[in-house]
Design a protein around this motif. Structure first.
Motif, short mmCIF file in Angstrom:
data_model
loop_
_atom_site.label_atom_id
_atom_site.label_comp_id
_atom_site.label_asym_id
_atom_site.label_seq_id
_atom_site.Cartn_x
_atom_site.Cartn_y
_atom_site.Cartn_z
N TRP A 1 0.83 -1.31 -0.10
CA TRP A 1 0.01 0.04 0.06
C TRP A 1 0.68 1.28 -0.08
CZ3 TRP A 1 -4.47 0.63 -2.18
CH2 TRP A 1 -5.24 -0.51 -1.91
N THR A 2 2.00 1.07 0.63
CA THR A 2 2.76 2.40 0.53
C THR A 2 3.60 2.65 -0.92
OG1 THR A 2 4.03 1.93 2.64
CG2 THR A 2 5.14 3.35 1.20
N ALA A 3 3.47 1.64 -1.70
CA ALA A 3 3.78 1.58 -3.02
C ALA A 3 2.74 2.08 -3.85
CB ALA A 3 4.41 0.48 -3.69
N ALA A 4 1.64 1.47 -3.61
CA ALA A 4 0.41 2.03 -4.39
C ALA A 4 0.05 3.40 -4.05
CB ALA A 4 -0.57 1.17 -4.08
N ALA A 5 -0.10 4.00 -2.77
CA ALA A 5 -0.71 5.13 -2.34
C ALA A 5 0.60 6.22 -3.07
CB ALA A 5 -0.69 5.44 -1.15
N ALA A 6 1.81 6.03 -3.06
CA ALA A 6 2.96 6.78 -3.50
C ALA A 6 2.72 7.02 -5.08
CB ALA A 6 4.21 6.58 -2.93
N ALA A 7 2.53 5.96 -5.78
CA ALA A 7 2.70 5.93 -6.99
C ALA A 7 1.65 6.65 -7.82
CB ALA A 7 2.74 4.30 -7.46
N ILE A 8 0.09 6.29 -7.05
CA ILE A 8 -0.99 7.20 -7.59
C ILE A 8 -0.72 8.68 -7.03
CG2 ILE A 8 -3.44 7.60 -7.22
CD1 ILE A 8 -2.92 5.44 -9.08
N THR A 9 -0.28 9.11 -6.03
CA THR A 9 -0.03 10.46 -5.50
C THR A 9 0.81 10.98 -6.38
OG1 THR A 9 -0.71 9.83 -3.22
CG2 THR A 9 0.75 11.66 -3.68
N GLN A 10 2.08 10.42 -6.74
CA GLN A 10 3.04 11.01 -7.74
C GLN A 10 2.55 11.14 -9.11
OE1 GLN A 10 4.95 9.83 -10.52
NE2 GLN A 10 6.05 11.66 -10.77
N ASN A 11 1.65 10.27 -9.66
CA ASN A 11 0.99 10.35 -10.97
C ASN A 11 0.22 11.58 -10.94
OD1 ASN A 11 -1.32 9.35 -12.94
ND2 ASN A 11 0.62 8.84 -13.53
N LEU A 12 -0.51 11.86 -9.94
CA LEU A 12 -1.55 12.85 -9.99
C LEU A 12 -0.94 14.33 -9.40
CD1 LEU A 12 -4.62 10.93 -8.67
CD2 LEU A 12 -4.08 11.24 -10.98
N GLY A 13 0.36 14.05 -8.91
CA GLY A 13 0.84 15.61 -8.50
C GLY A 13 0.38 15.76 -7.08
N GLY A 14 0.17 14.83 -6.49
CA GLY A 14 -0.69 15.01 -5.15
C GLY A 14 -1.94 15.39 -5.04
N GLY A 15 -2.69 15.08 -6.13
CA GLY A 15 -4.27 15.54 -6.21
C GLY A 15 -4.74 16.31 -7.35
N LEU A 16 -5.73 16.35 -7.71
CA LEU A 16 -6.25 16.87 -8.74
C LEU A 16 -7.25 17.93 -8.37
CD1 LEU A 16 -6.38 14.08 -11.28
CD2 LEU A 16 -4.69 15.67 -11.14
N ASN A 17 -7.30 19.19 -8.91
CA ASN A 17 -8.40 20.02 -8.76
C ASN A 17 -9.11 19.70 -10.22
OD1 ASN A 17 -10.34 22.09 -8.67
ND2 ASN A 17 -9.01 23.63 -8.15
N CYS A 18 -10.46 19.13 -10.03
CA CYS A 18 -11.05 18.57 -11.13
C CYS A 18 -11.93 19.84 -11.70
CB CYS A 18 -12.30 17.66 -10.79
SG CYS A 18 -11.60 16.03 -10.37
N LYS A 19 -11.87 21.12 -11.25
CA LYS A 19 -12.54 22.17 -11.79
C LYS A 19 -11.47 22.83 -12.84
CE LYS A 19 -15.80 22.91 -8.04
NZ LYS A 19 -16.14 23.66 -7.02
N THR A 20 -10.43 22.62 -12.58
CA THR A 20 -9.31 23.56 -13.43
C THR A 20 -8.52 22.78 -14.47
OG1 THR A 20 -7.68 23.34 -11.45
CG2 THR A 20 -9.19 25.10 -11.42
N GLN A 21 -8.64 21.59 -14.28
CA GLN A 21 -7.64 20.72 -15.14
C GLN A 21 -8.51 20.15 -16.35
OE1 GLN A 21 -7.23 17.00 -15.64
NE2 GLN A 21 -9.12 16.98 -14.40
#
Length: 169
Positions: A98-118
């Motif tokens: 789960w450390t690898a999974a959470a870090a991988a998704i977080t890195q891919n999304l840049g820490g989270g997405l603002n769906c209104k502006t992207q």
């Protein structure tokens, strides 16, 4: 001895939460994988592979957490598979996954997405939810590891060793 009753209640709760949030992550990642396979709307091969890894991590967690919960409910004190050592090995492997999974998704999304502006990520809301549930799983596994280590120290002090159960016999 008083802590044993809390362990008997708490173990199914924590493993039930691992299973519940694992099923949610499994559903989101399976749906995203299906959409990526069908439409190819992923933001690169890396994103597709990371979501597939979360699909593996959630499947691992649901299957083995269910296994450990059923074993604990059946025989909390009398099985090698319900021992402190067995729980620690399983939880450590799950924590690494789960450390690898959470870090991988977080890195891919840049820490989270603002769906209104992207406008780059097609499945913005689902990817944000997947990231959140990855971190929820990571937190639950981390808390479970700390508790199992705590019980392991108690078992070693009373002379049971790490082969002893989470609940004293």
């Amino acid at each position: 001895m008083a802590l044993d009753s809390h362990v008997r209640r708490g173990h199914p709760i924590i493993f039930g939460l691992l299973i519940l949030f694992g099923i949610i992550a499994l559903c989101i990642s399976a749906w995203l994988t299906s959409q990526f396979n069908k439409h190819g709307h992923q933001n690169g091969v890396s994103q597709r592979d990371r979501v597939r890894y979360v699909l593996f991590a959630s499947t691992w967690t649901v299957v083995f957490s269910t296994f450990y919960m059923v074993l604990f409910l059946h025989s909390a004190t009398g099985s090698v598979l319900t021992s402190i050592a067995s729980h620690l090995i399983f939880l450590f492997l799950t924590w690494v996954i789960w450390t690898a999974a959470a870090a991988a998704i977080t890195q891919n999304l840049g820490g989270g997405l603002n769906c209104k502006t992207q406008d780059v990520f097609v499945y913005c809301g689902q990817l944000n939810a997947l990231e959140a549930f990855c971190w929820i799983e990571w937190i639950l596994v981390t808390l479970a590891i700390f508790f199992v280590i705590f019980r392991g120290v108690q078992a070693a002090r009373r002379g049971d060793g790490y082969r002893g159960g989470l609940v004293s016999a």
